[in-house]
Structure formats: C-alpha cells, structure tokens
Scaffold this motif. Structure first.
Motif, short mmCIF file in Angstrom:
data_model
loop_
_atom_site.label_atom_id
_atom_site.label_comp_id
_atom_site.label_asym_id
_atom_site.label_seq_id
_atom_site.Cartn_x
_atom_site.Cartn_y
_atom_site.Cartn_z
N ASN A 176 15.56 1.82 2.49
CA ASN A 176 14.70 1.36 1.40
C ASN A 176 14.53 2.47 0.38
N ASN B 223 3.17 -2.69 0.11
CA ASN B 223 2.97 -2.57 -1.34
C ASN B 223 1.55 -2.14 -1.71
N LYS C 118 14.74 -4.87 -1.36
CA LYS C 118 14.25 -3.50 -1.17
C LYS C 118 15.27 -2.61 -0.47
N GLN D 48 5.50 6.15 -8.99
CA GLN D 48 6.06 4.86 -8.57
C GLN D 48 5.93 4.62 -7.07
N ALA E 8 10.74 -4.20 3.44
CA ALA E 8 11.30 -2.91 3.83
C ALA E 8 11.35 -2.89 5.36
N TYR F 74 5.18 -7.41 -1.48
CA TYR F 74 5.52 -7.92 -2.80
C TYR F 74 6.86 -7.34 -3.22
N PRO F 75 7.37 -7.74 -4.37
CA PRO F 75 8.66 -7.18 -4.79
C PRO F 75 8.64 -5.66 -4.87
N THR F 76 9.83 -5.12 -4.76
CA THR F 76 9.98 -3.68 -4.72
C THR F 76 9.69 -3.08 -6.09
N PRO F 77 9.22 -1.84 -6.11
CA PRO F 77 9.24 -1.13 -7.39
C PRO F 77 10.71 -1.01 -7.80
N ILE F 78 11.00 -1.13 -9.08
CA ILE F 78 12.41 -1.14 -9.47
C ILE F 78 13.07 0.18 -9.11
N VAL F 79 14.32 0.07 -8.70
CA VAL F 79 14.99 1.24 -8.16
C VAL F 79 15.41 2.19 -9.28
N TYR G 114 2.95 2.05 -4.88
CA TYR G 114 3.66 1.46 -3.75
C TYR G 114 3.26 2.26 -2.52
N ASN H 259 5.12 2.28 0.87
CA ASN H 259 5.98 2.24 2.05
C ASN H 259 6.02 3.57 2.81
N LYS I 82 6.22 -12.24 -8.46
CA LYS I 82 6.10 -11.08 -9.34
C LYS I 82 4.69 -10.96 -9.89
#
Lengths: 551, 240
Positions: B85, A483, B7, A470, B144, B192-197, A475, A477, B237
């Motif tokens: 983040n 991203n 994020k 993930q 972030a 882009y949107p965050t990977p889901i936490v 990703y 960061n 998304k």
C-alpha cells in the motif's frame, strides 16, 4: 557535535525559530518581479541586510543580536523571472515547480480549504504573470525588555517595513508589492502580520488560538551550535532510548542526509548548498467549532474535558506536558508545579545574568516537555495514535507489533526489527517556523481573523512535508487507523454520510472501552500558501549578480 | 498500464545473477525461512502485503511453443514480486530506512547491485530493473492490507462475542462488550478511498473516468452508453 556549519552563509530563519529568541512579532511580505534587471538589483540590496545564522553574543565569531531580522525566499517562478537559467531550474524538485496550489489533491486542500477559498493573494498566485508570488520577505522584530516590550517590537517591525517599502520604491515598478492578505474584518492588506498570542493581562504566551502550547518539538540536527543541549526528544531516537542529532542534509541542501547521500538539488552546487525549501501555509482556526466540539465530546468522555483536550494533541493545553509523561490530571499538576518553579528560577537567573543557572533550568524544563519516547505507550493508552504530536512526529512508535498471544488491542515494540528505531520517522521531520496571526475577539464565532502561519523547512518537500500531510495527517494506515485522520489538522469530512472519527485508545490492561470521537468537524482550514526556496547568502549574491551558470 | 489498483501497488523486479553464485542466494533464502527473526523487519512494515523472491534458472523461463524462438540467456535471474500500500517512493524508502541490511543480503550477489544505502543508486537500480504491470486486478480497492487483517479480526471477534454473550447478565454483557471494543481498538479505522498516490496517477485515473462516463459503449447513442462500474470504488468519495 563535530560538524561545523558555515553559519555566515545560512539564512537565520532556517536554524532559528525567531519566536523562541525574543522576536514575538513579524511581518511577511510578498512581491512580484516586473523587471528582471531591477529585480536582481533589489535582491542585491535586500541581501546586504539579510540575517544569517551566525551566533549572537559577545564572544569571538559572534555578533550583537539584531533588533530586526530580514530573510528572503523565492518561488519557482520568482527564480525564473530573476533570470536563473533553465539548466539550473530543472534541478529543483517537481513539487516546488508546481507549487502548493498544484498539489492540493496531494495535500487534501478540499472543501473549505480548497484554493478558491484562499486569501486573494493566494487565489491570484500562479494564475496570471502579474499576480504571481515571486519573492517572500520576512521581518521579525525584537521585543523590548520592559513593560513596553510590545511597543518596542512593533516599532522595530515598522522601521523594518519602512526600509523595505523604500527599497521597493527604488525599483520604480521593477518589483511590486502584492496585496490580498485578509486581516481583521476582511481588510485587504499588503502584508501578513503575525504575533504571539497574549493572555488576558497582555502577557505573551507560547500558545496558539485553540489554547495549546506550540513549537516544542522542533527537530535538532547536526551542526547547529545553539541546539546542542536540546537533542533529547528532538533528534532521532537511538537504541536504548538515547538521542542523536538528525543528519544536516534532512534540512539543508548540499549536506549528507539520513540516507548517507546529498539530497537532490539544483546545480551549480553554489546555488543549492546551505539553501533549503520552505513551505508557507496560512491556517485558519475555527475556534468556535473547536470549543463547541470539545464541550460536546468532553461531557461524554470518561476522563472529562481537560483530558480530552490533551488527547487531541498529546500534550496538556495548560502546561504543554506530554501525555506520555502525565497521563492524568494529577500527574499534570505535579509537572505543572515543577515547571512553574523552574520558570521562576530561570527568570531570576536571566535577570542576574547567571549563565550556568539559565542553562540548567532550561535543561530541566526541556527534559519535562521534550524528552520522552512512546516505548511505554505503544498501544496509545496515554497518547492516542491520532493525536497531533504522535501523527506529526511518531518518534520510534511505528516499530510496533502484535503477536499471537498478545493482549487484543495492544501493541509492543517490535524490537530490533528495523535498522534504527526511528527508521520510519527520521526522514519525515520538519523544522517548524512561524507564529499565530490575528486575535480571537469572539470565541463563539469561527469567522474572525485568527489562525497560524506555519513555515516548515525541509530538504525534500515531497518526502517530508507532503508525506506527513498526506499519509499521517489526512490518512492513518501507518498508525493502523485506516482512513482516520489526525484530530486537529485533518481535513475532516464535510459529508454527513461519511463523517470523520478517531479512536481514543484505552489501556489494554484496563476494563475500560476505547472512546470513539465521532463526527469530527473541520477544525483547521487552509487559507493559502506556496513552496519557496531559501537560498544561501552565496546563492543570493549570485542571483543578484546574475552569474548562475551550471556549465 | 498501471502499477496501481485501489490502495495497492504491484512491483515486479527481475535482476541477473551469475549462475555460479546462485547457490549463495538460495542458501540465504533457506536461512531466512528457517530463522524467522531475519524477516521481522519486513513483517513489521505493515504496508507490505507480501514480498517474494524467486530464483529462475536460465533454462527455466517458459517456452510455450516450439515456434517460440529460443532465448540465449547468460544469467540466472532473481525475481522479486511484492504488493504493497502506498506509493513506490514510500515503499522503497521504507525498505531502505528500515531494513537496509536485509535488502543487501538478498540482492548482494545480483549484478551491479548498488547496496540499499545511499538511496538514489538503489532507486535507480530498482527502477531500471522493474517490469511495469500490464494488468492488475484488485478485488478490494478500498482496502489496505491492514484493513483486510482488521476486518478478519473484527469478524471473528464479533462471532465469538455473540456466542459468549448469549446467556449473560446485563452487567456481564457490558463488561464483555467493553472488552470487545478494547480488543478491537486498533481495528476500527474508516475505510475510504486512498489518498492519491501521485499527481500523474491521479490524472490518469481522472481521464479514465472521463472516458468511461463520456464515451458510449458498443454503438449506443450519445447518452445511451452506460459507464462501466468503477473499478476503484470511488462512489464513497468524500469532501466534494
């Protein structure tokens, strides 16, 4: 190495990547348990043949290398249906209980990688009781020594499979073989076959279907007798660029890990110790898309196509030499020539049975391929931040900084910032097992039967495999790349409005611009998989006898 | 309730200290600020927006109204507040792996502090003393902290580039342009949107969106309700 592992208790596929030990062919089989008692009896019978990690050879405490290996693992439902008590089951990790399909949003298995496109066996898994995958059995086959090496291996595999079918038949429907593996021309098979990729002359290669050398940097951890000399570049990076084996508990339950504690594990301890988790993943490779994209970008990339192919992965496709050591074609050619003569010397030594010479040549080859750090490439000018090997195993490269006054676009080691240089990588390591599957018959098409079955082994699926997948693959960061995804494995965008890209960094001291890799297509697609528990021999016997009781 | 917005994750931890050892903590903080090297590890961990430790004396807690009952506190408290983040695990684990010594130094005098290694007792200690975030606003949910820093770098570099290239020849322009890109090569990541936490956070968010889109606001008809603007900016998304 001072730690002594109980090799007779640990299944052989945990400590050995069989492909490297002379087993170029394997068959993976998945079963559904219909009757608990018969299922346990079946597990008992298989257990008698399971290959352990014991050393092979003539000396004391060693056994003859087997013609075929047998290993077994279970899903959460499999353990449940074999009668493992709920008080033990709750000790397994939540992600193991929920399975790979339930974790698709974490893993980024979307678009063409989403479960509705998986092979039928994996689509059906965890939908209905009768289609659930409960048991995994892997049969690896030893190759012959002569020209008929492959025929011998295939015979070994077929013998092993015939034995297994016989054992399944004996259960009289108590254990059922699951079909739904797609083979050539979408044939529906009862098994997943894997085999090393052959070159045009039918000679086995260590390559996968895109053409990269695979499986070089497998982690080395404490207590594996046959890995002692392989620690450089594979263990954990220590101050001063030296290497030490990782803690055993990163890969085996019931042993102390890098955080100096026992990893979370189910009770009783006899169920979990010397066992571990395995991630089975079938990954289809879009070879035509890969070739087309490499061609298109390679014609624009200032270093040319061959260098760009190396930049995707961080290693040169033809030699496997890391870019950190060979940043240009000339240095790659130099290392390539060295590797050729070392391999020739190694072959000669093996034929003569000269053990010392085998050792020294193996060591020299290993030093070229594996022994490196990113300390002199902190800005990514040689090995890009989004390349495969840097993302999967960043070694000590995340201990980085850019201070006021440093050259723009550069990073340097943030010396002594962390307790140990590899602090952010040491607990994210994965043992990688498995082999390529299928053959590329037409490189202009994506839709053939070709890819790789990867099996990753770790003590904590969430902290190790899922984190890497993930945070580092899908990703960027941690790599100051927002991203941006890892180039080869990333689940690149299927949306033209938000195309994926990556940066191939330039040397901050040069006058070159970085190269922007634009509109990266989806190169690798998930075709299924699940999370498994590989028990110790002790635990296997206990499961078979139905005597697991944590009270 | 959510500790997550976009994020970012907000963490509040409050832990008791014996009043007579409070000065030790204050002294350690003073040293840390005086000798910047002590915080190098923390700064190198780029997922952290900031981290702040504050000592609150037992008589320093807010007493806003005479009617508010007086608290009888036996301890001084240390408040730790940080935004970062990624997930809770990622953050706490990064802390423990990277700077265990620093953590122990700051928390050492706190009651029942377990030390940061081994990990599980430290996890338990933080979890037990963590105060959940009731309200959390994030102006840039897609960003972030690295993205914010990069955006600032890109902006200032572009402004400077524009000024520097007003009167240069074509060749020089190319040279300066290449230098601009080179200087920004680690600041060009997509946003882009965050990977889901976590799966649970993901499900909470999906339910919230479902409610936002399906439940009419203020008595409007079944289809008349307007969905509130999405707080987490998922309009971009991908891969759907």
């Amino acid at each position: 190495m001072t730690k002594q592992l109980d090799l007779l208790d640990i299944q052989g596929n945990i400590l050995r990547a069989y492909g490297r030990f002379g087993y170029p062919v394997a068959r993976y089989v998945f079963l559904n348990v219909r009757n608990t008692a018969k299922g346990r009896e079946f597990v008992g019978e298989i257990t008698k043949k399971v290959t352990t990690s014991v050393e092979w050879g003539d000396g004391p405490g060693k056994i003859k290398q087997p013609d075929r290996t047998v290993n077994i693992a279970f899903t959460y439902q499999g353990l449940k249906d074999l009668g493992v008590p709920i008080s033990s089951l709750v000790g397994f990790s939540p992600e193991f209980a929920s399975g790979m399909k339930g974790r698709k949003d974490i893993l980024g298995d979307d678009g063409p990688s989403s479960p509705e496109h998986w092979d039928p066996i994996w689509r059906g898994n965890r939908e209905t009781r009768e289609k659930d995958v409960h048991i995994f059995i892997s049969l690896n086959a030893l190759a012959g020594q002569g020209l008929d090496w492959l025929t011998v291996a295939e015979k070994n595999r077929d013998d092993a499979y015939a034995w297994l079918l016989d054992e399944i038949n004996k259960t009289e429907g108590g254990v059922v073989l699951l079909d739904g593996h797609l083979g050539d021309d979408d044939a529906n098979l009862n098994y997943q076959d894997v085999r090393v990729v052959l070159d045009n002359n039918g000679v086995p290669t260590p390559k996968e279907h895109f053409g990269y050398t695979d499986g070089i940097s497998d982690p080395v951890f404490e207590g594996v007798p046959y890995d002692e000399r392989r620690v450089k570049g594979r263990g954990k990076q220590m101050p001063g660029g030296t290497w030490a084996p990782l803690a055993t508990g990163e890969f085996l339950l019931g042993h102390v890990d890098e955080a100096k504690e026992y990893p979370p594990a189910p009770e009783p301890i006899l169920l979990s110790r010397n066992g571990t988790y395995m991630i089975y993943r079938k990954l289809h490779e879009n070879v035509a898309t890969f070739d087309r994209y490499l061609e298109e970008q390679g014609s624009k990339f200032p270093g040319g196509k061959a260098l760009l192919a190396a930049k995707f992965v961080g290693r040169w496709p033809d030699t496997g030499v890391p870019l950190v050591k060979a940043p240009d074609a000339a240095s790659n050619a130099k290392f390539g020539a060295q590797l050729l003569s070392l391999n020739a010397a190694l072959n000669a030594a093996q034929k003569k049975g000269d053990k010392e010479s085998v050792k020294s040549n193996e060591q020299a080859i290993d030093d070229i391929l594996s022994d490196f750090t990113y300390d002199d490439d902190m800005s990514g000018a040689k090995c890009p931040f989004s390349s495969h090997i840097r993302r999967i195993n960043p070694r000590a490269s995340l201990e980085m900084m850019n201070e006021e006054g440093d050259k723009p676009g550069s990073f340097k080691v943030s010396k002594d910032a962390f307790d140990t240089p590899g602090a952010l990588a040491n607990r994210r390591r994965l043992l990688r097992r498995g082999l390529p599957y299928g053959e590329v018959k037409d490189r202009t098409r994506d839709d053939g039967n070709h890819g790789i079955v990867i099996m990753m082994v770790n003590a904590d699926i969430n902290r190790q495999f899922e984190f890497v997948q993930q945070q580092w693959v899908n990703y960027g960061n941690d790599f100051k790349a927002g991203n941006d995804k890892e180039i080869i494995l990333g689940n690149h965008s299927m949306d033209d409005n938000f195309p994926s890209k990556a940066v191939i960094e330039a040397d901050p001291d040069s006058d070159q611009p970085p190269y922007i890799l634009s509109k990266i297509p989806r190169l690798v697609v998930t075709r299924g998989g699940d999370y498994f528990f590989i028990p110790s021999m002790t635990a296997l016997r206990m499961i078979a006898q139905g005597v697991i009781d944590p009270t | 309730m959510s500790n997550i917005a976009g994020k970012a994750y907000a963490m509040n931890v409050i832990t008791p200290i014996r009043p007579y050892t409070t000065w030790v903590n204050k002294f350690i903080f003073w040293i840390a600020v005086k000798i910047p090297g002590t915080l190098k590890g923390l700064i190198t961990l780029s997922l952290i927006h900031y981290a702040r430790w504050v000592i609150i004396g037992k008589d320093q807690f807010p007493h806003l109204d005479p009617k508010q009952p007086k608290e009888e506190l036996n301890y001084t408290y240390m408040m730790f507040f940080s935004n970062f983040n990624g997930s809770w695990d990622q953050y706490v684990d990064s802390f423990t792996f990277a700077i265990p010594g620093g953590l122990d130094l700051f928390w050492k005098w706190n009651i029942r502090y377990s030390k940061s290694v081994p990990l599980t007792p430290f996890h338990d200690y933080i979890r037990y003393n963590q105060i959940e975030t009731i309200h959390y606003y994030n102006a840039y949910p897609l960003a972030a902290s690295n993205d914010v820093k990069s955006a600032k770098t890109v902006k200032s570099s572009l402004i400077k580039f524009e000024q520097d290239t007003r009167n240069v020849s074509g060749d020089n322009f190319l040279k300066l342009y290449n230098a601009l890109l080179r200087g920004l090569q680690h600041d060009m990541g997509d946003m882009y949107p965050t990977p889901i936490v976590s799966m649970s956070a993901h499900q909470v968010e999906r339910r919230q969106k479902w409610h936002a889109a399906n439940l009419p606001e203020g008595g409007a008809g079944p289809t008349g309700g307007t969905a509130p603007k999405e707080a987490h900016g998922h309009s971009a998304k991908k891969g759907k």
